[in-house]
Design an enzyme around this catalytic site. Structure first.
Site, PDB file in Angstrom:
ATOM      1  N   HIS A   1       0.816  -1.218   0.000  1.00 33.98           N
ATOM      2  CA  HIS A   1       0.000   0.000   0.000  1.00 33.98           C
ATOM      3  C   HIS A   1       0.850   1.270   0.000  1.00 33.98           C
ATOM      4  O   HIS A   1       0.320   2.372  -0.134  1.00 33.98           O
ATOM      5  CB  HIS A   1      -0.984   0.004   1.180  1.00 33.98           C
ATOM      6  CG  HIS A   1      -0.378   0.271   2.513  1.00 33.98           C
ATOM      7  ND1 HIS A   1      -0.074  -0.726   3.413  1.00 33.98           N
ATOM      8  CD2 HIS A   1      -0.034   1.424   3.124  1.00 33.98           C
ATOM      9  CE1 HIS A   1       0.425  -0.195   4.516  1.00 33.98           C
ATOM     10  NE2 HIS A   1       0.458   1.117   4.366  1.00 33.98           N
TER      11      HIS A   1
ATOM     12  N   ASP B   1      -0.138  -7.674   1.985  1.00 35.39           N
ATOM     13  CA  ASP B   1       0.339  -6.299   1.838  1.00 35.39           C
ATOM     14  C   ASP B   1       1.866  -6.297   1.787  1.00 35.39           C
ATOM     15  O   ASP B   1       2.542  -5.793   2.676  1.00 35.39           O
ATOM     16  CB  ASP B   1      -0.184  -5.459   3.009  1.00 35.39           C
ATOM     17  CG  ASP B   1       0.109  -3.982   2.844  1.00 35.39           C
ATOM     18  OD1 ASP B   1       0.293  -3.540   1.688  1.00 35.39           O
ATOM     19  OD2 ASP B   1       0.164  -3.268   3.857  1.00 35.39           O
TER      20      ASP B   1
ATOM     21  N   SER C   1       4.617   2.903   7.855  1.00 35.31           N
ATOM     22  CA  SER C   1       4.278   1.754   7.022  1.00 35.31           C
ATOM     23  C   SER C   1       5.476   1.234   6.250  1.00 35.31           C
ATOM     24  O   SER C   1       6.325   1.990   5.788  1.00 35.31           O
ATOM     25  CB  SER C   1       3.182   2.122   6.027  1.00 35.31           C
ATOM     26  OG  SER C   1       1.958   2.251   6.677  1.00 35.31           O
TER      27      SER C   1
END
Length: 260
Positions: free
Chosen positions: A67, A112, A206
């Site tokens: 992402h 992910d 992230s």
């Protein structure tokens, strides 16, 4: 420090959780300069802004969160202070992007993962060295280290110039079921944090690493916002689920990368 979550789209959807692709480690302290030689920083153009983190696992490959991907990412290795450049700091860009598409039954939350091939190999140096893939899984209750340039406050988007590090703990994945009713929390994800609150990954953390017992076990994925709430651990992609796929891609076996 590790408060990384992609909030924009999730807020539009009126969800109470957010991806950590833009968060810093909350409740952490500045990392030791020699503690994060494998940590990669992703920047995007127009405007020039810090995007996410990743982990150097091979001289020409960086592992991160799917992402986090943006076209034209610039990848920095050996960076500590964004305002002060080290002599051995190296800048790269991706010439290949690989995403895990092996199991159609898995949700986007469970895969992910993004593997990036750099335009040229990175040279090991004082501030740069790859981190090995895990050889064995950690136990629930293990202490883990998280790090990143994500926001440092759960209420203000304050980004640091230097990466922050914090210690958190692996907890049973069932601890993440109630806080994330819209995410199918399974054993393919690590649930980790400080149940008392106050320490967490957050926006723009992230893609960074979760290191447990000295091994690279997870990738910062998702978390609730505001970050660092009591009894709301964050979710991390389990690296061990993808080691065969990663090794096959690096070996050039792109057509047979999926495990049998």
């Amino acid at each position: 420090m590790v408060l990384i979550r992609v909030l924009a789209n999730l807020l539009i959807l009126q969800l109470s959780y957010a991806q950590k692709s833009s968060e810093l480690v909350i409740g952490g302290v500045e990392c030791d300069i020699n503690e994060h030689r494998f940590l990669a920083a992703f920047f995007k153009y127009q405007p020039w802004t810090f995007q996410c983190a990743g982990t150097l696992i091979h001289e020409q490959w960086v592992l991160g969160a799917a992402h986090c991907y943006k076209r034209g990412l610039n990848i920095y290795l050996g960076m500590h202070n964004q305002s002060i450049q080290f002599d051995d700091e190296q800048r790269r860009y991706a010439i290949e992007e690989h995403y895990y598409r092996c199991d159609e039954k898995l949700t986007k939350w469970e895969k992910d993962v993004m593997l990036l091939k750099l335009n040229k190999p990175v040279r090991n140096s004082t501030h740069i060295a790859p981190l090995s893939l895990p050889s064995s899984p950690p136990s629930i209750g293990s202490f883990c280290r998280v790090m990143g340039w994500g926001i440092m406050s759960s209420t203000k988007d304050i980004l640091p110039d230097v990466p922050h590090c914090a210690n958190i703990k692996l907890v049973n994945y069932t601890e993440c079921v109630a806080p994330y009713p819209n995410i199918p929390v399974t054993t393919r994800l690590w649930c980790a944090g400080v149940l008392e609150g106050g320490i967490d990954t957050c926006h723009q953390d992230s893609g960074g690493p979760l290191i447990c017992d000295g091994q690279f076990q997870g990738i910062v994925a998702f978390g609730r916002y505001p970050c660092a709430q009591p009894r709301v651990p964050a979710l991390y992609t389990k690296v061990s689920n993808y080691t065969d796929w990663i090794q096959n891609i690096i070996a050039g076996k792109t057509t047979t990368a999926c495990p049998p």
